[in-house]
Design a protein around this motif. Structure first.
Motif, short mmCIF file in Angstrom:
data_model
loop_
_atom_site.label_atom_id
_atom_site.label_comp_id
_atom_site.label_asym_id
_atom_site.label_seq_id
_atom_site.Cartn_x
_atom_site.Cartn_y
_atom_site.Cartn_z
N LEU A 15 0.82 -1.21 0.00
CA LEU A 15 0.00 0.00 0.00
C LEU A 15 0.86 1.26 0.00
O LEU A 15 1.77 1.38 0.81
CB LEU A 15 -0.91 0.03 1.24
N SER A 16 0.54 2.18 -0.87
CA SER A 16 1.21 3.48 -0.84
C SER A 16 0.60 4.28 0.32
O SER A 16 -0.50 3.98 0.80
CB SER A 16 0.97 4.24 -2.15
N GLN A 17 1.31 5.31 0.75
CA GLN A 17 0.76 6.18 1.79
C GLN A 17 -0.56 6.77 1.32
O GLN A 17 -1.53 6.81 2.09
CB GLN A 17 1.72 7.34 2.10
N ARG A 18 -0.60 7.23 0.11
CA ARG A 18 -1.80 7.88 -0.43
C ARG A 18 -3.00 6.94 -0.38
O ARG A 18 -4.08 7.29 0.11
CB ARG A 18 -1.54 8.35 -1.86
N LYS A 19 -2.81 5.73 -0.89
CA LYS A 19 -3.91 4.77 -0.93
C LYS A 19 -4.34 4.38 0.48
O LYS A 19 -5.54 4.31 0.78
CB LYS A 19 -3.50 3.52 -1.71
N PHE A 20 -3.37 4.14 1.36
CA PHE A 20 -3.69 3.74 2.72
C PHE A 20 -4.45 4.84 3.46
O PHE A 20 -5.45 4.57 4.13
CB PHE A 20 -2.42 3.35 3.49
N CYS A 21 -3.99 6.08 3.31
CA CYS A 21 -4.65 7.19 3.97
C CYS A 21 -6.08 7.38 3.46
O CYS A 21 -6.97 7.71 4.24
CB CYS A 21 -3.84 8.48 3.80
N MET A 22 -6.29 7.16 2.19
CA MET A 22 -7.64 7.23 1.64
C MET A 22 -8.51 6.13 2.24
O MET A 22 -9.68 6.36 2.57
CB MET A 22 -7.61 7.14 0.12
N MET A 23 -7.95 4.94 2.41
CA MET A 23 -8.68 3.81 2.97
C MET A 23 -9.14 4.08 4.39
O MET A 23 -10.26 3.69 4.77
CB MET A 23 -7.81 2.54 2.97
N ASP A 25 -9.22 7.12 5.88
CA ASP A 25 -9.70 8.50 6.04
C ASP A 25 -8.82 9.30 7.00
O ASP A 25 -9.29 9.82 8.01
CB ASP A 25 -11.16 8.50 6.51
N MET A 26 -7.52 9.36 6.67
CA MET A 26 -6.56 10.10 7.47
C MET A 26 -5.76 11.02 6.56
O MET A 26 -5.43 10.64 5.44
CB MET A 26 -5.62 9.13 8.21
N ASN A 27 -5.46 12.20 7.04
CA ASN A 27 -4.67 13.16 6.29
C ASN A 27 -3.28 12.59 6.01
O ASN A 27 -2.60 12.12 6.92
CB ASN A 27 -4.56 14.46 7.10
N ARG A 28 -2.86 12.61 4.74
CA ARG A 28 -1.59 12.00 4.37
C ARG A 28 -0.39 12.70 5.00
O ARG A 28 0.58 12.06 5.39
CB ARG A 28 -1.42 11.95 2.85
N THR A 29 -0.43 14.02 5.11
CA THR A 29 0.68 14.74 5.73
C THR A 29 0.84 14.33 7.19
O THR A 29 1.96 14.07 7.66
CB THR A 29 0.46 16.26 5.62
N TYR A 30 -0.26 14.25 7.90
CA TYR A 30 -0.24 13.81 9.29
C TYR A 30 0.31 12.38 9.38
O TYR A 30 1.20 12.09 10.18
CB TYR A 30 -1.66 13.87 9.87
N PHE A 31 -0.19 11.50 8.53
CA PHE A 31 0.24 10.10 8.54
C PHE A 31 1.73 9.98 8.23
O PHE A 31 2.44 9.22 8.89
CB PHE A 31 -0.58 9.28 7.54
N SER A 32 2.21 10.75 7.28
CA SER A 32 3.62 10.74 6.92
C SER A 32 4.48 11.14 8.12
O SER A 32 5.52 10.53 8.38
CB SER A 32 3.87 11.69 5.75
N LEU A 43 -4.54 7.20 20.56
CA LEU A 43 -4.96 5.80 20.56
C LEU A 43 -6.02 5.56 19.49
O LEU A 43 -6.00 4.54 18.81
CB LEU A 43 -5.49 5.41 21.94
N ASP A 44 -6.93 6.52 19.32
CA ASP A 44 -7.97 6.38 18.29
C ASP A 44 -7.36 6.21 16.91
O ASP A 44 -7.81 5.38 16.12
CB ASP A 44 -8.90 7.60 18.28
N ASN A 45 -6.32 6.99 16.60
CA ASN A 45 -5.69 6.88 15.28
C ASN A 45 -4.86 5.61 15.16
O ASN A 45 -4.77 5.03 14.07
CB ASN A 45 -4.86 8.12 14.98
N LEU A 46 -4.26 5.14 16.26
CA LEU A 46 -3.55 3.86 16.21
C LEU A 46 -4.53 2.72 15.90
O LEU A 46 -4.21 1.82 15.12
CB LEU A 46 -2.84 3.59 17.54
N ILE A 47 -5.70 2.78 16.49
CA ILE A 47 -6.72 1.77 16.22
C ILE A 47 -7.16 1.84 14.77
O ILE A 47 -7.32 0.81 14.10
CB ILE A 47 -7.91 1.93 17.19
N LYS A 48 -7.33 3.04 14.25
CA LYS A 48 -7.73 3.23 12.86
C LYS A 48 -6.68 2.62 11.92
O LYS A 48 -7.01 1.96 10.93
CB LYS A 48 -7.90 4.73 12.57
N ILE A 49 -5.40 2.84 12.22
CA ILE A 49 -4.31 2.30 11.41
C ILE A 49 -4.28 0.78 11.50
O ILE A 49 -4.17 0.09 10.48
CB ILE A 49 -2.97 2.92 11.83
N ALA A 50 -4.38 0.24 12.72
CA ALA A 50 -4.38 -1.22 12.88
C ALA A 50 -5.54 -1.86 12.13
O ALA A 50 -5.36 -2.87 11.44
CB ALA A 50 -4.44 -1.57 14.37
#
Length: 64
Positions: A15-23, A25-32, A43-50
């Protein structure tokens, strides 16, 4: 570092960052910045990523 672990898991799923962030629903800059260890993450965002990686939260921290 959790950011490096997230990056490795994301890349191992092809998964690219772009595709994963779209999946998840997270801002790509933040995720990067999370992957680079420049940002604290809730913790909420860690759960979303997991969930996006189809793993449990405990698996996100396995072998760290």
């Amino acid at each position: 570092m959790v950011g490096a672990r997230i990056r490795n898991l994301r890349e191992s799923n092809g998964l690219s960052q772009r595709k994963f962030c779209m999946m998840i629903d997270m801002n790509r800059t933040y995720f990067s910045e999370v992957e680079k260890g420049k940002r604290n993450i809730s913790l909420d965002n860690l759960i979303k990523i997991a969930d996006g990686l189809n793993i449990g939260l405990e698996d996100l921290f396995r072998d760290m």
